[in-house]
Design an enzyme around this catalytic site. Sequence first.
Site, PDB file in Angstrom:
ATOM      1  N   GLN A  78      -2.804   7.330   1.932  1.00 61.36           N
ATOM      2  CA  GLN A  78      -1.836   6.304   2.498  1.00 61.36           C
ATOM      3  C   GLN A  78      -1.499   4.909   1.766  1.00 61.36           C
ATOM      4  O   GLN A  78      -2.388   4.041   1.795  1.00 61.36           O
ATOM      5  CB  GLN A  78      -2.360   5.914   3.664  1.00 61.36           C
ATOM      6  CG  GLN A  78      -1.544   5.130   4.608  1.00 61.36           C
ATOM      7  CD  GLN A  78      -0.740   5.826   5.360  1.00 61.36           C
ATOM      8  OE1 GLN A  78      -1.137   6.898   6.090  1.00 61.36           O
ATOM      9  NE2 GLN A  78       0.374   5.341   5.806  1.00 61.36           N
ATOM     10  N   PHE A  79      -0.759   5.210   0.791  1.00 59.11           N
ATOM     11  CA  PHE A  79      -0.451   4.087  -0.337  1.00 59.11           C
ATOM     12  C   PHE A  79       0.040   2.887   0.425  1.00 59.11           C
ATOM     13  O   PHE A  79      -0.304   1.801  -0.091  1.00 59.11           O
ATOM     14  CB  PHE A  79       0.523   4.547  -1.357  1.00 59.11           C
ATOM     15  CG  PHE A  79       1.814   4.531  -1.353  1.00 59.11           C
ATOM     16  CD1 PHE A  79       2.482   3.172  -1.277  1.00 59.11           C
ATOM     17  CD2 PHE A  79       2.573   5.335  -0.727  1.00 59.11           C
ATOM     18  CE1 PHE A  79       3.892   3.305  -0.921  1.00 59.11           C
ATOM     19  CE2 PHE A  79       3.665   5.677  -0.382  1.00 59.11           C
ATOM     20  CZ  PHE A  79       4.697   4.614  -0.389  1.00 59.11           C
ATOM     21  N   THR A  80       0.876   2.917   1.734  1.00 60.62           N
ATOM     22  CA  THR A  80       1.086   1.934   2.235  1.00 60.62           C
ATOM     23  C   THR A  80       0.181   0.759   3.042  1.00 60.62           C
ATOM     24  O   THR A  80       0.411  -0.216   3.280  1.00 60.62           O
ATOM     25  CB  THR A  80       2.125   2.365   3.395  1.00 60.62           C
ATOM     26  OG1 THR A  80       1.310   3.224   4.549  1.00 60.62           O
ATOM     27  CG2 THR A  80       3.243   3.219   2.697  1.00 60.62           C
TER      28      THR A  80
END
Length: 150
Positions: A78-80
Amino acid sequence: MRTVIQRVSHASVTIDGKVKAAIDNGLLVLLGVCTEDTVEDAAWLAKKTASLRIFSDENGVMNLSVKDIGGKVLVVSQFTLMASYKKGNRPSWIRAARHDISIPLYNEFCRLMTAETGSETLTGEFGADMKVELLNDGPVTICMDSKNRE
């Protein structure tokens, strides 16, 4: 590294209409990797996550870890989670690590979770458009950051 850890009754990841991974009682871990992260960050987070006493014992007290109950772990990249929202309204992901850094650290975190729990860690697919479904149990949600070890 940042995580959002949710105690779940069940969770799954679907990609292109097909279920990639599914668990029952256990943890859904959303994992973000930043440019400064190392294997040490992955090791600290894996050990801490596997040992979190957030499952109820026979007296209804949160006193057991996922490994104590024989629960499963599903890890989703989950890069966000690395969003910077300091300026303006459009988040910036400049702190999110590039694939050459994040994929090996994501894989190492999953390997370490398997070692810590003694049970195979299930995953989504790095970089894929995933549909994550879960039933948060409690609700119990814990956020951890390896750079801010509270």
